[in-house]
Scaffold this motif. Sequence first.
Motif, mmCIF file in Angstrom:
data_model
loop_
_atom_site.group_PDB
_atom_site.id
_atom_site.type_symbol
_atom_site.label_atom_id
_atom_site.label_comp_id
_atom_site.label_asym_id
_atom_site.label_seq_id
_atom_site.Cartn_x
_atom_site.Cartn_y
_atom_site.Cartn_z
ATOM 1 N N VAL A 193 0.242 -1.411 0.092
ATOM 2 C CA VAL A 193 -0.136 0.292 -0.260
ATOM 3 C C VAL A 193 0.846 0.778 -0.034
ATOM 4 C CG1 VAL A 193 -1.347 1.383 1.099
ATOM 5 C CG2 VAL A 193 -2.377 -0.751 1.376
ATOM 6 N N GLN A 194 1.968 1.475 0.863
ATOM 7 C CA GLN A 194 2.718 2.565 0.826
ATOM 8 C C GLN A 194 3.476 2.965 -0.196
ATOM 9 O OE1 GLN A 194 4.869 3.042 4.941
ATOM 10 N NE2 GLN A 194 4.352 0.566 4.414
ATOM 11 N N LYS A 195 4.086 1.573 -1.174
ATOM 12 C CA LYS A 195 4.637 2.158 -2.577
ATOM 13 C C LYS A 195 3.371 2.077 -3.809
ATOM 14 C CE LYS A 195 8.209 0.883 -3.389
ATOM 15 N NZ LYS A 195 9.293 1.803 -3.370
ATOM 16 N N TYR A 196 2.228 1.291 -3.265
ATOM 17 C CA TYR A 196 1.220 2.037 -4.012
ATOM 18 C C TYR A 196 0.607 3.797 -4.176
ATOM 19 C CZ TYR A 196 -3.711 2.057 -6.354
ATOM 20 O OH TYR A 196 -4.367 2.488 -7.176
ATOM 21 N N LEU A 197 1.450 4.278 -3.251
ATOM 22 C CA LEU A 197 0.834 5.632 -3.073
ATOM 23 C C LEU A 197 2.050 6.138 -3.095
ATOM 24 C CD1 LEU A 197 -0.341 5.392 0.612
ATOM 25 C CD2 LEU A 197 -1.902 6.159 -1.145
ATOM 26 N N GLU A 198 2.777 5.939 -3.652
ATOM 27 C CA GLU A 198 4.123 6.349 -4.330
ATOM 28 C C GLU A 198 4.165 7.255 -6.268
ATOM 29 O OE1 GLU A 198 8.459 4.669 -3.239
ATOM 30 O OE2 GLU A 198 7.488 4.753 -5.508
ATOM 31 N N ASN B 150 9.148 5.666 -1.375
ATOM 32 C CA ASN B 150 10.436 7.402 -1.339
ATOM 33 C C ASN B 150 8.752 7.474 -0.178
ATOM 34 O OD1 ASN B 150 10.646 9.844 -2.670
ATOM 35 N ND2 ASN B 150 11.290 8.944 -3.966
ATOM 36 N N LEU B 151 9.120 8.245 0.347
ATOM 37 C CA LEU B 151 8.258 8.942 1.890
ATOM 38 C C LEU B 151 7.865 10.113 1.341
ATOM 39 C CD1 LEU B 151 9.752 7.694 4.588
ATOM 40 C CD2 LEU B 151 7.602 7.120 3.713
ATOM 41 N N PRO B 152 9.002 11.414 0.617
ATOM 42 C CA PRO B 152 8.373 12.721 -0.371
ATOM 43 C C PRO B 152 7.870 12.286 -1.038
ATOM 44 C CG PRO B 152 11.406 12.659 0.171
ATOM 45 C CD PRO B 152 10.543 10.823 0.490
ATOM 46 N N ALA B 153 7.662 11.142 -2.117
ATOM 47 C CA ALA B 153 7.361 10.950 -3.820
ATOM 48 C C ALA B 153 5.575 10.522 -3.189
ATOM 49 C CB ALA B 153 7.906 10.173 -4.234
ATOM 50 N N MET B 154 5.469 10.617 -1.944
ATOM 51 C CA MET B 154 4.294 9.537 -1.065
ATOM 52 C C MET B 154 2.609 10.490 -1.806
ATOM 53 S SD MET B 154 4.708 6.454 1.424
ATOM 54 C CE MET B 154 3.413 6.029 2.235
ATOM 55 N N HIS B 155 1.010 10.018 -1.645
ATOM 56 C CA HIS B 155 0.276 10.827 -1.679
ATOM 57 C C HIS B 155 0.247 10.722 0.221
ATOM 58 C CE1 HIS B 155 -0.108 10.499 -5.748
ATOM 59 N NE2 HIS B 155 -0.851 11.814 -5.762
ATOM 60 N N ARG B 156 -0.136 11.400 0.591
ATOM 61 C CA ARG B 156 -0.896 11.259 2.287
ATOM 62 C C ARG B 156 -2.690 11.503 2.325
ATOM 63 N NH1 ARG B 156 3.757 11.649 5.241
ATOM 64 N NH2 ARG B 156 5.380 11.362 4.025
ATOM 65 N N ILE C 217 -3.942 3.753 11.197
ATOM 66 C CA ILE C 217 -2.553 2.080 11.611
ATOM 67 C C ILE C 217 -2.772 1.115 12.477
ATOM 68 C CG2 ILE C 217 -0.117 2.605 12.663
ATOM 69 C CD1 ILE C 217 -0.490 4.331 9.496
ATOM 70 N N LEU C 218 -2.815 -0.051 12.713
ATOM 71 C CA LEU C 218 -3.459 -0.440 13.905
ATOM 72 C C LEU C 218 -2.104 -1.521 13.676
ATOM 73 C CD1 LEU C 218 -6.584 -1.543 12.237
ATOM 74 C CD2 LEU C 218 -6.020 0.125 13.895
ATOM 75 N N GLY C 219 -2.032 -2.793 14.835
ATOM 76 C CA GLY C 219 -1.370 -3.146 15.537
ATOM 77 C C GLY C 219 -1.856 -4.209 16.269
ATOM 78 N N ALA C 220 -0.663 -4.730 16.901
ATOM 79 C CA ALA C 220 -1.165 -6.109 17.961
ATOM 80 C C ALA C 220 -0.224 -6.122 18.628
ATOM 81 C CB ALA C 220 -1.320 -7.124 17.229
ATOM 82 N N GLU C 221 -0.392 -6.415 20.466
ATOM 83 C CA GLU C 221 0.256 -6.013 21.460
ATOM 84 C C GLU C 221 1.845 -7.118 21.559
ATOM 85 O OE1 GLU C 221 -0.140 -5.933 25.403
ATOM 86 O OE2 GLU C 221 -1.539 -7.024 25.326
ATOM 87 N N TYR D 42 4.916 8.766 9.436
ATOM 88 C CA TYR D 42 3.415 9.852 9.060
ATOM 89 C C TYR D 42 3.074 10.865 10.051
ATOM 90 C CZ TYR D 42 3.863 5.681 5.668
ATOM 91 O OH TYR D 42 5.011 5.152 4.880
ATOM 92 N N GLY D 43 3.188 10.833 11.580
ATOM 93 C CA GLY D 43 2.369 11.949 12.058
ATOM 94 C C GLY D 43 1.280 10.950 12.288
#
Length: 268
Positions: free
Chosen positions: A106-111, A200-206, A211-215, A232-233
């Motif tokens: 997903v993060q790469k797609y957003l580039e 490429n963080l500067p190139a990504m659409h935002r 953001i979900l995770g598991a303990e 991503y702040g």
Amino acid sequence: MLKTQIVEGLEVFSCLPTKKTKLPPLLFIHGAFAGGWMWTETFMPFLAEAGYPCHALSLRGHGGSDGSEHIDWHSINDYVADVVTVANWLGEAPVLIGHSMGGFIVQKYLEHHDVPGAALVCSVPPQGLIASQFHLMFQKPQLFMDINRIMSGNYPDTEVLREALFAGEIDETMLAAWLDRMQPESHRALWDMSMFNLPNLPAMHRPPMLILGAELDVLVPAFLVQATAQTYGLPVHIFRNMGHAVTHEKEWPLVAATLQTWLKGLRP
């Protein structure tokens, strides 16, 4: 009702609401060693009942998609291209929901593409896999070796799978079915996620992101999910007493409900 079809060689599962709505389609992207099947029994029917058209693809070489004979040569860019193919087929920009490797995709797609929203579930962080690999190697060296065996097609038993993916009480039939559907993953894609093709963080659409995770996740530990959120702040929600496979933990409806609440807040 679940429908399966082939879109340009890719297996796509669809679960649609009983009545047509104006809500955006959801496109689910699975993690390594899995396929689109991992979403079909839990998150997809749950969110289809809430009115969302739900679709999940099996990336090339996975599940019923073409390319299994060349699995080791598929790159992360190839997987991103698969998401582009299915998103174009949908005819409308979908909300992307990616688990583990799927979150990295997903993060790469957003580039190069924008979407109404993106949810990263126990996702490989934008900094890559190296930290999680070292963490697992030092914390659980035997499990680290067992997981590496999967790469050569030597599958673990259910106890190894339980330790790798789950934390709470789980259904034994489901666990056996998960093990039966597991498969090797592309070495090339794993190297891409380790160091060779990081987002490429500067190139990504935002777009709006969740953001979900598991303990108790031993594959993508909670501290790395928190690092993703910091990158991503954004805030992060870590689910207590759950492991990596939050889609099939006993308390999975809590995760799906959190996702649904976030979806309700997306702009039309």
